[in-house]
Design a protein around this motif. Sequence first.
Motif, PDB file in Angstrom:
ATOM      1  N   ARG A 383     -16.946  23.490  12.732  1.00 33.58           N
ATOM      2  CA  ARG A 383     -17.317  22.164  13.229  1.00 33.58           C
ATOM      3  C   ARG A 383     -16.307  21.642  14.240  1.00 33.58           C
ATOM      4  N   GLN A 384     -15.007  21.858  13.958  1.00 31.35           N
ATOM      5  CA  GLN A 384     -13.952  21.320  14.817  1.00 31.35           C
ATOM      6  C   GLN A 384     -12.912  22.407  15.090  1.00 31.35           C
ATOM      7  N   PRO A 385     -13.150  23.259  16.072  1.00 28.26           N
ATOM      8  CA  PRO A 385     -12.183  24.343  16.350  1.00 28.26           C
ATOM      9  C   PRO A 385     -10.788  23.820  16.652  1.00 28.26           C
ATOM     10  N   GLU A 386     -10.711  22.607  17.224  1.00 28.83           N
ATOM     11  CA  GLU A 386      -9.400  22.068  17.589  1.00 28.83           C
ATOM     12  C   GLU A 386      -8.594  21.629  16.379  1.00 28.83           C
ATOM     13  N   ALA A 387      -9.214  21.579  15.183  1.00 32.93           N
ATOM     14  CA  ALA A 387      -8.521  21.114  13.973  1.00 32.93           C
ATOM     15  C   ALA A 387      -7.805  22.238  13.239  1.00 32.93           C
ATOM     16  N   ARG A 388      -7.694  23.402  13.851  1.00 32.77           N
ATOM     17  CA  ARG A 388      -7.115  24.556  13.150  1.00 32.77           C
ATOM     18  C   ARG A 388      -5.702  24.272  12.660  1.00 32.77           C
ATOM     19  N   ASN A 389      -4.907  23.602  13.465  1.00 27.56           N
ATOM     20  CA  ASN A 389      -3.518  23.333  13.075  1.00 27.56           C
ATOM     21  C   ASN A 389      -3.335  21.843  12.830  1.00 27.56           C
ATOM     22  N   SER A 390      -4.157  21.289  11.945  1.00 30.14           N
ATOM     23  CA  SER A 390      -4.053  19.876  11.601  1.00 30.14           C
ATOM     24  C   SER A 390      -3.631  19.731  10.144  1.00 30.14           C
ATOM     25  N   VAL A 391      -3.133  18.536   9.815  1.00 30.78           N
ATOM     26  CA  VAL A 391      -2.716  18.272   8.438  1.00 30.78           C
ATOM     27  C   VAL A 391      -3.905  18.373   7.494  1.00 30.78           C
ATOM     28  N   GLN A 392      -5.053  17.860   7.931  1.00 34.19           N
ATOM     29  CA  GLN A 392      -6.236  17.913   7.072  1.00 34.19           C
ATOM     30  C   GLN A 392      -6.702  19.343   6.845  1.00 34.19           C
ATOM     31  N   ALA A 393      -6.528  20.210   7.850  1.00 35.84           N
ATOM     32  CA  ALA A 393      -6.908  21.615   7.680  1.00 35.84           C
ATOM     33  C   ALA A 393      -6.041  22.292   6.629  1.00 35.84           C
ATOM     34  N   SER A 394      -4.795  21.853   6.513  1.00 34.29           N
ATOM     35  CA  SER A 394      -3.903  22.473   5.525  1.00 34.29           C
ATOM     36  C   SER A 394      -4.397  22.267   4.101  1.00 34.29           C
ATOM     37  N   LEU A 395      -5.189  21.208   3.877  1.00 30.18           N
ATOM     38  CA  LEU A 395      -5.710  20.966   2.534  1.00 30.18           C
ATOM     39  C   LEU A 395      -6.708  22.026   2.111  1.00 30.18           C
ATOM     40  N   LEU A 396      -7.307  22.715   3.084  1.00 30.07           N
ATOM     41  CA  LEU A 396      -8.350  23.689   2.788  1.00 30.07           C
ATOM     42  C   LEU A 396      -7.799  25.100   2.623  1.00 30.07           C
ATOM     43  N   LEU A 397      -6.488  25.243   2.723  1.00 30.22           N
ATOM     44  CA  LEU A 397      -5.853  26.547   2.521  1.00 30.22           C
ATOM     45  C   LEU A 397      -5.122  26.553   1.187  1.00 30.22           C
ATOM     46  N   PHE A 407       3.032  26.162   8.172  1.00 30.76           N
ATOM     47  CA  PHE A 407       1.936  25.459   8.857  1.00 30.76           C
ATOM     48  C   PHE A 407       2.569  24.407   9.733  1.00 30.76           C
ATOM     49  N   ASP A 408       2.452  24.591  11.050  1.00 26.96           N
ATOM     50  CA  ASP A 408       3.178  23.732  11.986  1.00 26.96           C
ATOM     51  C   ASP A 408       2.860  22.260  11.780  1.00 26.96           C
ATOM     52  N   ALA A 409       1.580  21.951  11.610  1.00 29.35           N
ATOM     53  CA  ALA A 409       1.202  20.541  11.457  1.00 29.35           C
ATOM     54  C   ALA A 409       1.804  19.943  10.196  1.00 29.35           C
ATOM     55  N   LEU A 410       1.820  20.728   9.117  1.00 31.92           N
ATOM     56  CA  LEU A 410       2.376  20.227   7.859  1.00 31.92           C
ATOM     57  C   LEU A 410       3.882  20.046   7.967  1.00 31.92           C
ATOM     58  N   ARG A 411       4.550  20.987   8.641  1.00 35.51           N
ATOM     59  CA  ARG A 411       5.996  20.857   8.831  1.00 35.51           C
ATOM     60  C   ARG A 411       6.320  19.641   9.709  1.00 35.51           C
ATOM     61  N   ALA A 412       5.503  19.427  10.736  1.00 39.20           N
ATOM     62  CA  ALA A 412       5.732  18.271  11.611  1.00 39.20           C
ATOM     63  C   ALA A 412       5.546  16.967  10.839  1.00 39.20           C
ATOM     64  N   PHE A 413       4.516  16.916  10.007  1.00 35.51           N
ATOM     65  CA  PHE A 413       4.285  15.716   9.195  1.00 35.51           C
ATOM     66  C   PHE A 413       5.446  15.495   8.228  1.00 35.51           C
ATOM     67  N   GLU A 414       5.950  16.574   7.654  1.00 36.77           N
ATOM     68  CA  GLU A 414       7.083  16.456   6.735  1.00 36.77           C
ATOM     69  C   GLU A 414       8.298  15.874   7.452  1.00 36.77           C
ATOM     70  N   GLY A 415       8.498  16.290   8.717  1.00 34.20           N
ATOM     71  CA  GLY A 415       9.607  15.726   9.483  1.00 34.20           C
ATOM     72  C   GLY A 415       9.424  14.257   9.786  1.00 34.20           C
TER      73      GLY A 415
END
Length: 798
Positions: A383-397, A407-415
Amino acid sequence: MGLLLVLGAIYAVLSAAYRFVVENLAAIVAVCTVSGLVLLIGYLSAKAKKRDEIAPSRSGVQPTPPPLVEPRTAAPERIAPAYRRGRAPALARWVPAGESVTVQGITIAAGRFYLGETLSWEGQEINSYVVNPKLSAQTSRPDAAGDSMPYWPSYADVTPAARRAFLDWMSTGRRDDSYGIGHVFVFFYGLEHRLFVDRDVASAPDCIAEVERLLARRVDSESFQGYGRRFVDMARCAAGMPLAVPQPSAERSHSLEINIPVRLHLGRRLAQSSTILSEDALLWVLALPDVYLRTAAVRCFDEFVALWHLRFRSAFPEGLDVSTSGNIDLRYEAASGAFRVAVDGPHQAYPDVAKATTSPEPLRQLVQRCTDELDGFSRLLGRQPEARNSVQASLLLPQDLLSEIGFDALRAFEGRLSEVMGGLSRASTMMGTLLRAADFDLPENGKVSSGLADQLGQVLDRLDIAIEPDRRFGGAVPQPDDQIFLFKAPGGGPVDPERQAYRAMKAQVEVAVLAAAADGDSSSDEMSRVIAGIRDGRDLSAIERARLIAFAVTIFNNPPKLSRVMKRLAERSNAEREAIADAAVAVVGGDQNVRPDEVRFLEKLHEALGLPKERVYFELHRTVPRADEPVPLSVERREAGVPIPKAQPAVAPITVDAPSPVVAVEPVAGIQIDAVRLARTQRETDAVAELLANIFEEDTMPAPVETPVASAANESSFEGLDGPHIELVELLERKGSIARAEFDQRARAMKLLADGAIERINDWSFDRFEEPLLEDGDEIVMVPHLRERLAELRETTA
């Protein structure tokens, strides 16, 4: 009259015929059916005979060709349109690369083909890929597309127009890709013969390079891609050249057997050890002809590979033992169908995974399991190819996969979260600030949905951060402008919101906060009594106490709706109702000055709880401290069964010069100490103290960032302001804005002039932030973005 006779005769004949058909219908149908079958069989036989004589035409791109068979030298029929019997024509010679020859007026300088009349192999004459200079290639319209060429093209059998096109293509150095694939196959057949029939191993590198060049150019033909890759692999084996180590790929080879690079690679590994690890197991299962990856595995192949390694190591910690029934035996079947030969080499000493007696079924099941775990992630990317490296995508892994791959997005959010928390273990901020740090998109209506709040909570769980309020644990859904409290807790600090002790204490906290706000002004003393009640609560775990304190902090400045809380009170047990009433009385009665509004609230509360109103006055009389008595911080609870020890006889005074005697203390009758309970209580107290140390200071009043009490730490944070001005700043920080009349009243109580206090605070703000902190008007408003700056200032000076 004659006409009537004729018509009567016709009618009689038709009637007789009709009766005959009706009476013999079954026989007639049977005769017709048999006759039709005989005619159909005869027709099919004639077509089959004709197809044997004339091969079907060959298109530019072909699917998998018919299976190749080993030529039968004793049979008179032909195996492919490449063989001839009769006189023995002159044998053709190999034209090496670099030699220039002229055929039918066309000069070919690239070489690498057979020139002459025929070739011979095992008594068979082969002329399908021999360039015979005696055959005509004269035409005004060369067949460059190869439309007239059959499925198995033969230079000897094609039309002069096709021969002319083939010679033209050869003269270009085989670099014009506009020519049909049939011309490429005629040339390719000659390379096969040179390497596997003539066994010219010295020419293997040159032949391999030429085929790889053509493979790179002619990607339009799957048939040539399949035959060409197989040629390269077999040629390397025949010449003893190493094959590249195969890498996992989501692409299918459409082969009916395991490809050669995988067989050789796994063969070398099995020759060293019968146990394979996750990398080799993945190569094996992906090479199986009956394994097809689903969309989730293909779309998320990198994640699939990483997850495979995790799940394989979990299922087979010591690896997978593989046994085979034989070694690798390679045979090359020519694309021309002219020959089938064995390929010798070192590979013959390697076990063949294609002959494995160990079932690969567990590996197939593991592929399906990994694919299933990636289904949700794959659907999001669909549905959203651009969401591959998003925080919300990390919930599905899977959690362990995130830890494995990062996960770059998750690490960035942690920072960013660490910045919000000021590098500390707790923080108070706004919901909108946290959503922006997580790059969560708010709905168009600006409201946080329960699903979005749950997603945020799940992300924080993976970072070992707890949030309050948390809808998953019985809290409300905080909106962008609502205060939230964050603190570090393993796994996000999960609790059971329906557990009796936790549920009862949470209700007490809500009611106690409502009681504190009943007079329209919640004080820090009331907040401290609420928190003291949580700490004194029984049967609560450390994380439950931490969550309840954080919950109290968030709702203290934004109390819940009275109607909602009162409505739920009827669901409580009698013991819970009394405990809730006691908690409210303890907060209100902790102050010597009980106001009428607070009394009316307690009366309404007792009415909602089904308790008599007289109890309000009795409990207040018992709870309100006298002027000369210490102020209790929690409701007194007496333990039954522990009598007060009797007074001991007075001990004679001891003079200074006399040594201190050692007196053996006898146990007091009637006192019994439960050592097990005492030890458990001590352990729980230590655990609570350790966890709550990350939220509140244990040795001082546990004040949230909004508490309007100017502590020593606050005085350091607000250096340049005295205590009364600091209290005004903290009051506005807590509420955001207050009416001008209320501000004037507060200022007068502190013996300050309201306008002077605003000017003094804004002067201080200019020194710190280069802009005023307070906006004057009908309401005194604290600039919203400076509230966060105040919190940062407090953290840096803590």
